[in-house]
Design an enzyme around this catalytic site. Structure first.
Site, PDB file in Angstrom:
ATOM      1  CG  ASP A   1      51.661  30.978  33.151  1.00 11.26           C
ATOM      2  OD1 ASP A   1      52.431  31.003  34.125  1.00 11.26           O
ATOM      3  OD2 ASP A   1      52.014  31.324  32.008  1.00 11.26           O
TER       4      ASP A   1
ATOM      5  CE  LYS B   1      35.992  36.086  31.497  1.00 15.86           C
ATOM      6  NZ  LYS B   1      35.482  37.003  32.495  1.00 15.86           N
TER       7      LYS B   1
END
Ligand code: NAP
Length: 405
Positions: free
Chosen positions: A294, A219
């Protein structure tokens, strides 16, 4: 008892596997013993079929969990820790961790002993699973999630703590950052060394296993000096250390990837989530920092419809631990009802890190065939509307298929 065999040597992430490697196994709690034994049988038969008598695993049992508690009065005996430090490669059944109170996770403890910094999860569709996708057979991903850095290091303070107040004051007075008085603070550390070691691992794995691409998920458009840096540092390794074997999307432009080259590209995290759903076939190995990794691991697992059949690994520069993604499923313990496929998938990853890919491929084919023949355990049989096989009988079928392939 002495055991006939030699240690696997893992040096700086490079594995040197002798023909008779000693590998530790922990049977685990709940359904652990059944699925672990089934996986070991299937692996042994694949190794024998692939290499005859020239290669064989020497399994060495170590205790952890309830079995260790019963025999040694502790869930994680010193001998187990010493054996892990010595042999460094472990096939591990699921271990119980109580919620909220009780002992700390033994899984986390083993990860720390060996500094297992990469969590690796292959996600490949198997016919018969109830996937939410229309063309789930296009899903064949493998996720490399950084396991030691990022927001998950747990460096954080509650909004009304003295520490948070000290930090808010520091930020205001020294860096001109104004935070509201009711703000909790967490720190997101992301380091170059940690990023680059997992990048090397992912690239090496992709090259050794004939994968098509490695996609860096980040990101970085928003978190420039952490996630953005992750992207830059990962490209740096790819371009500097693997220059002759990879090609970046930027260099490629819109041309096809040259034969024998591994494509390295990157995607912003939100885009990555939608693309693995809309165009899963465009992705192969995904390299992600801890938090992204995750989330994407479970999202990818959901694409194939059942996380009970997934395996995974925790890998470091010194060794690795291989396991199923699922837990101890206590309601099936000791009933011959568990599906051992997740454990078998974990063991296949182990074979791949050992460089014994032929054996892993034999297992792939046997699993595909058992599903095509509808010879499956109860968890899949209930979707397929067929009679189910027990854990043991299912692993018998796999070993027969391997022997006759
Ligand atoms: P779980 O053990 O994965 O079981 C949840 C459900 O998933 C089961 O009731 C069963 O569902 C299905 N399932 C899982 N594995 C299966 C298999 N091999 N064959 C057939 N069905 C399977 O999750 P949990 O109940 O949340 O966790 C139980 C314990 O395991 C906890 O103590 C947890 O800490 C531990 N755990 C350990 C690990 C590890 O060691 N790596 C990982 C996860 C959890 P149905 O009821 O639908 O049949």
């Amino acid at each position: 008892m002495d055991i006939d065999g030699e240690k696997i040597v893992v040096d700086g992430g490079v594995w040197r596997t002798p023909n008779r490697p000693i590998i530790l196994y922990i049977e685990g709690d709940g359904i652990g013993p059944e699925v672990t034994r089934a996986a070991m049988r299937v692996v042994d038969s694949a190794v024998e079929r692939a290499y005859g008598s020239s290669r064989k695993i020497s399994w060495k049992k170590v205790l952890a969990g309830w079995e260790a508690e019963k025999e040694k009065g502790t869930r994680f005996p010193k001998e187990t820790e010493e054996a892990i430090m010595q042999y460094k490669v472990v096939l591990k059944g699921p271990l119980e961790t109580p919620v909220g109170e009780g002992w700390r996770s033994l899984n986390v403890h083993i990860r720390m002993i060996l500094d297992l910094y990469a969590n690796i999860r292959p996600v490949k569709y198997m016919r018969g699973l109830q996937s939410p996708l229309r063309n789930p057979e296009k899903v064949d991903l493998i996720i490399f999630r950084e396991n030691t850095d990022d927001i998950y290091r747990g460096i954080e303070w509650k909004h009304d703590s003295q520490e948070a107040e000290t930090l808010r004051t520091f930020l205001r007075e020294n860096l001109g950052v104004e935070l509201e008085d009711d703000t909790g603070i967490g720190i997101k550390p992301m380091g170059k060394h940690k990023t680059q070691r997992i990048t090397r691992l992912a690239l090496r794995y992709a090259l050794n296993n004939g994968r098509r691409s490695v996609t860096i998920m980040h990101k970085g458009n928003i978190m420039k000096y952490t996630e953005g840096a992750f992207r830059e540092w990962a490209y740096e390794v790819a371009k500097n250390e693997f220059a002759d074997r990879i090609i970046t999307e930027e260099t490629l432009q819109r041309n096809p990837v040259p034969i024998g080259k591994l494509l390295v590209n990157d995607r912003i995290a939100d885009n990555m989530f939608q693309q693995i759903i809309t165009r899963p076939e465009s992705y192969d190995v995904i390299l992600a920092p801890n938090l992204n990794g995750d989330y994407i691991s479970d999202a990818a697992g959901a694409l194939i419809g059942d996380i009970g059949v997934l395996g995974g690994a925790n890998i470091g520069d010194l060794g690795g631990m291989f396991e199923a993604v699922h837990g101890t499923a206590p309601k099936y313990a000791g009933k011959n009802l568990a599906n051992p496929t997740g454990m078998i998938r974990g063991a296949q990853l182990m074979l791949e890190f050992m460089g014994w890919n032929e054996a892993s491929r034999l297992i792939d084919r046997a699993i595909d065939r058992s599903i095509a023949d509808k010879k499956v355990t109860q968890d899949l049989a209930r979707y397929m509307g067929v009679e189910y096989l027990g854990t043991k009988e299912y692993s018998d079928v796999l070993t027969q298929y391997i022997a006759s392939s």
